[in-house]
Each structure stands twice: as C-alpha cells, then as structure tokens.
Design a protein around this motif. Sequence first.
Motif, mmCIF file in Angstrom:
data_model
loop_
_atom_site.group_PDB
_atom_site.id
_atom_site.type_symbol
_atom_site.label_atom_id
_atom_site.label_comp_id
_atom_site.label_asym_id
_atom_site.label_seq_id
_atom_site.Cartn_x
_atom_site.Cartn_y
_atom_site.Cartn_z
ATOM 1 N N MET A 122 35.947 49.318 6.675
ATOM 2 C CA MET A 122 36.247 48.970 8.051
ATOM 3 C C MET A 122 37.029 50.109 8.686
ATOM 4 O O MET A 122 37.941 50.660 8.090
ATOM 5 C CB MET A 122 37.059 47.677 8.128
ATOM 6 N N THR A 123 36.668 50.453 9.905
ATOM 7 C CA THR A 123 37.364 51.462 10.689
ATOM 8 C C THR A 123 38.078 50.761 11.831
ATOM 9 O O THR A 123 37.494 49.922 12.508
ATOM 10 C CB THR A 123 36.365 52.492 11.252
ATOM 11 N N VAL A 124 39.332 51.105 12.054
ATOM 12 C CA VAL A 124 40.121 50.529 13.145
ATOM 13 C C VAL A 124 40.535 51.665 14.068
ATOM 14 O O VAL A 124 41.163 52.626 13.638
ATOM 15 C CB VAL A 124 41.369 49.787 12.607
ATOM 16 N N ILE A 125 40.175 51.549 15.343
ATOM 17 C CA ILE A 125 40.516 52.549 16.346
ATOM 18 C C ILE A 125 41.636 51.988 17.209
ATOM 19 O O ILE A 125 41.529 50.883 17.739
ATOM 20 C CB ILE A 125 39.287 52.913 17.199
ATOM 21 N N VAL A 126 42.721 52.750 17.331
ATOM 22 C CA VAL A 126 43.895 52.335 18.098
ATOM 23 C C VAL A 126 44.340 53.491 18.997
ATOM 24 O O VAL A 126 43.789 54.583 18.937
ATOM 25 C CB VAL A 126 45.060 51.919 17.168
ATOM 26 N N VAL A 127 45.374 53.238 19.793
ATOM 27 C CA VAL A 127 46.014 54.285 20.582
ATOM 28 C C VAL A 127 47.390 54.522 19.973
ATOM 29 O O VAL A 127 48.293 53.700 20.138
ATOM 30 C CB VAL A 127 46.141 53.889 22.066
ATOM 31 N N PRO A 128 47.563 55.638 19.246
ATOM 32 C CA PRO A 128 48.850 55.880 18.587
ATOM 33 C C PRO A 128 50.020 55.958 19.565
ATOM 34 O O PRO A 128 51.116 55.491 19.261
ATOM 35 C CB PRO A 128 48.640 57.219 17.879
ATOM 36 N N GLY A 129 49.814 56.507 20.743
ATOM 37 C CA GLY A 129 50.891 56.603 21.728
ATOM 38 C C GLY A 129 51.388 55.238 22.174
ATOM 39 O O GLY A 129 52.590 55.027 22.366
ATOM 40 N N MET A 130 50.476 54.285 22.339
ATOM 41 C CA MET A 130 50.882 52.928 22.719
ATOM 42 C C MET A 130 51.660 52.276 21.582
ATOM 43 O O MET A 130 52.618 51.538 21.825
ATOM 44 C CB MET A 130 49.657 52.077 23.067
ATOM 45 N N ARG A 131 51.281 52.561 20.354
ATOM 46 C CA ARG A 131 51.993 51.981 19.210
ATOM 47 C C ARG A 131 53.393 52.571 19.075
ATOM 48 O O ARG A 131 54.331 51.856 18.725
ATOM 49 C CB ARG A 131 51.177 52.161 17.945
#
Length: 184
Positions: free
Chosen positions: A1-10
Amino acid sequence: MTVIVVPGMRVLAVVLWIVSVALVPLAVLGDGSAWLAPVPSVFIAFLAWAVLWRPRIELTADALRIVDVRRTSTYAWRRVTEVRTKYGLEVVTSEGVRRTWIATRPTARLGTLGSGPQQPGGTVRLTVDAAADAVRAHIPAAAAQDGPPPATVTAAPIVHRPHGWTVVALVVLGFAATMAAAQL
C-alpha cells in the motif's frame, strides 16, 4: 500500500498540537479561569488532526481511497479512468471529476509514507505529477470487447463515507472555543 500525504501540513499539525498543549499550563498559571483554556486547546488539536493530519490518498491493490475533511471515498480501480494535474490532483471516474484535498494546485509538495528498501520509515518527496503517475500505474488498461457484452458483470463499487461527526465536532468545538476565548 502506498500512502500519499502533504508533509508540510503534517508538520503544521504537530506545531498546532504543541501550541494547544502549551496553552493549558499558561492558562492555569495565569490569573484567568483554568477551565477556559482547554476548550480552545481541544479545538485546535482536533482541527489539526481533521484538516491537516488525516487527509491522504491510499493506493491499494484493490482500490483508490481518498480521505479528506468531509468524506472518505473508495474507488475500485476499474472505475478510475484518468488522473489529471492541470489544476491539482484530480481523479476522473465514472461518477465524474474528484479534486483532492491534499493537492489543490499543481505545485503542491507531496510525499509518500511507508517502509521498505526505498523508504526506511521516512517520507519520500513527490510532485503532483509524480503522485499522478503513481495513481496511473494502478489504473487497468481498458479491456477490448469483441462481440456481445458478458452475461454477468461483477460490480466495481464506489463508496463514499461522510465524516459527519468530524464536521459536527469542528462546528461545536469551534463555537465552544470562540465562547471560551471571549471569556479569557
């Protein structure tokens, strides 16, 4: 499974969690009511989780899952027809176009989470185009049809699960935090 996020928002979510925790001792040590600061702190912490931490795109073998503030949408790969990046990351399905919360512009900075030889527990930076390519890699090729359609068809579901309790909690906590902040 691949999870795409926004590191800056985290990162911003973590900063807001630190701020929300720091507000409570400051209020207790101050001359105001000690019970008024936790309400805005809980609102800030919940807002950081719901709006900044939770949104993501999950690519599994069976489906594409888009999680945002209002809902989680799960699309069987056969229902995904195209991925566009002109105005951000947009997924085109048989239901229409779905813009994603985490990439509302083509210059958004994204990242993938996971572990493995390429990613030893960290985040790998992605552009919107690279994220779109990762999604496109899962879209099956259109099947050629020679002759009549098949006698039986297996359903390829699209499931939308609204996050009603999240929206209600944001509104209630926002109202309570505003009232508490007015008393500070």
